[in-house]
Design a protein around this motif. Structure first.
Motif, PDB file in Angstrom:
ATOM      1  N   GLY A  45       0.812  -1.208   0.000  1.00 21.79           N
ATOM      2  CA  GLY A  45       0.000   0.000   0.000  1.00 21.79           C
ATOM      3  C   GLY A  45       0.844   1.255   0.000  1.00 21.79           C
ATOM      4  O   GLY A  45       2.068   1.211   0.180  1.00 21.79           O
ATOM      5  N   ASP A  46       0.182   2.419  -0.191  1.00 27.47           N
ATOM      6  CA  ASP A  46       0.913   3.680  -0.396  1.00 27.47           C
ATOM      7  C   ASP A  46       1.260   4.429   0.893  1.00 27.47           C
ATOM      8  O   ASP A  46       1.923   5.461   0.850  1.00 27.47           O
ATOM      9  N   SER A  86      -3.040   1.916   3.564  1.00 25.64           N
ATOM     10  CA  SER A  86      -3.544   2.947   2.651  1.00 25.64           C
ATOM     11  C   SER A  86      -3.605   4.285   3.382  1.00 25.64           C
ATOM     12  O   SER A  86      -4.040   4.348   4.541  1.00 25.64           O
ATOM     13  N   ALA A  93      -0.467  -0.967  -3.689  1.00 28.43           N
ATOM     14  CA  ALA A  93      -1.440  -1.939  -3.194  1.00 28.43           C
ATOM     15  C   ALA A  93      -1.541  -3.122  -4.158  1.00 28.43           C
ATOM     16  O   ALA A  93      -1.542  -2.936  -5.379  1.00 28.43           O
ATOM     17  N   GLN A 116      -2.609  -4.395   4.405  1.00 23.87           N
ATOM     18  CA  GLN A 116      -2.566  -3.280   3.455  1.00 23.87           C
ATOM     19  C   GLN A 116      -2.495  -1.968   4.221  1.00 23.87           C
ATOM     20  O   GLN A 116      -3.219  -1.770   5.201  1.00 23.87           O
TER      21      GLN A 116
END
Length: 318
Positions: free
Chosen positions: A7-8, A123, A100, A121
């Motif tokens: 994820g970012d 985000s 992601a 994950q």
């Protein structure tokens, strides 16, 4: 164990990795037993690193960056699917992905279903979720923050999580147990200056010369650096041009926010502000700002005078 972190939100990912590593024993010995691999690693190299016995320690740590988010060859993916469940108990194999992964990715599914696997994950929070994150971050450090201060941080910094964490840390130290208010955010966070620029540009768009002049003089009295204010003007009008172009194409704030990757509050404010200008006017203002930059740098004008003249000229009724 093998882990897939993707994820970012690299900041939250790094925090989680640091906590995980902190539980793995003596840092000095762990450092001797750590291997870091990049996305171009071959399967044989990865397998060799992950299968090695730890030296004078209980655990071997192998970190692989951005391998799974690349397009893996089917043979490589098949080898990983077969090997990961057999990773030695003494190995901690971490896949750190900056993008992601899809929920139906076979390796993600394996990590979810395999006893020795773990997937998470990360985000970046947006909108209301970002404001909740700020509140939780402050409360987690035994601090308090007002709703207005929370909104100001979220609106002006957005999902730049590392910067946001540093600003929160600075505010907590300054307030020393007292509730963080918007006044402290304005005082300590350079990003909060953008809120004042929003108000100033609002006044310019409405051709309200009195309010625009008052706001500018207020910034000067507060000791704001004229060159910093000028850089905020340039940034604001550059964003206004981008938003105006999208608005003229029929885009609404939610779509603009997504396309320009900006906080929804900021996109909404810019959308409102750009209604007070035509695209040619915004482009002309931007050219004017560039000419001010040249004049000040070549000694033809000083920045305080230039900003006063700019505000006066922009509030003349079109």
């Amino acid at each position: 164990m093998f882990y897939i972190f993707h994820g970012d939100d690299s900041h939250a990912q790094q925090e989680t990795v640091a906590k995980l590593i902190g539980k793995m024993g003596d840092p000095a010995m762990l450092d001797l037993n750590t291997t870091k691999l990049e996305s171009n690693v071959s399967f044989s190299q990865l397998q060799q690193a992950a299968s090695a016995i730890p030296f004078l320690a209980n655990v071997r740590l192998v970190i692989v960056r951005d391998l799974l988010s690349n397009k893996l060859e089917k043979s490589y993916q098949k080898q990983l699917l077969e090997y990961l469940p057999t990773v030695p108990e003494t190995t901690r194999l971490l896949f750190l992905e900056s993008k992601a992964l899809k929920a139906n990715n076979p390796l993600v599914k394996l990590a979810e279903n395999e006893k020795s696997g773990y997937v998470k994950q990360f985000s970046k929070p947006q909108g209301a979720a970002l404001e909740r994150w700020i509140k939780q971050k402050v409360e987690g450090e035994n601090g308090r923050i007002s709703n207005q201060a929370t909104h100001m941080l979220a609106a002006n910094i957005g999902s730049q999580m590392e910067i946001l964490s540093r600003e929160i840390e600075k505010l907590l130290l300054y307030c020393n147990g007292e509730e963080i208010q918007s006044e402290q955010v304005k005082l300590l966070s350079p990003y909060a200056a953008e809120a004042s620029i929003f108000d100033l540009v609002d006044a310019l768009g409405n051709r309200n010369s009195k309010k625009a002049s008052q706001l500018l003089q207020e910034k000067f009295r507060e000791g704001a650096d004229p060159f910093y204010l000028f850089s905020m003007f340039i940034r604001q009008f550059r964003l206004l041009i981008q938003v105006k172009e999208l608005a003229d194409d029929g885009k609404r704030p939610p779509a603009i926010s997504q396309e320009l990757k900006m906080h929804s509050f900021v996109a909404g404010k810019l959308y409102q502000q750009c209604q007070g200008f035509s695209l040619p006017q915004l482009e002309q203002i931007y050219r004017h700002l560039l000419s001010i930059d040249v004049d000040v740098k070549t000694g033809k004008n000083d920045m305080v005078t230039a900003l006063n003249l700019l505000v006066a000229s922009l509030t003349v009724a079109a």
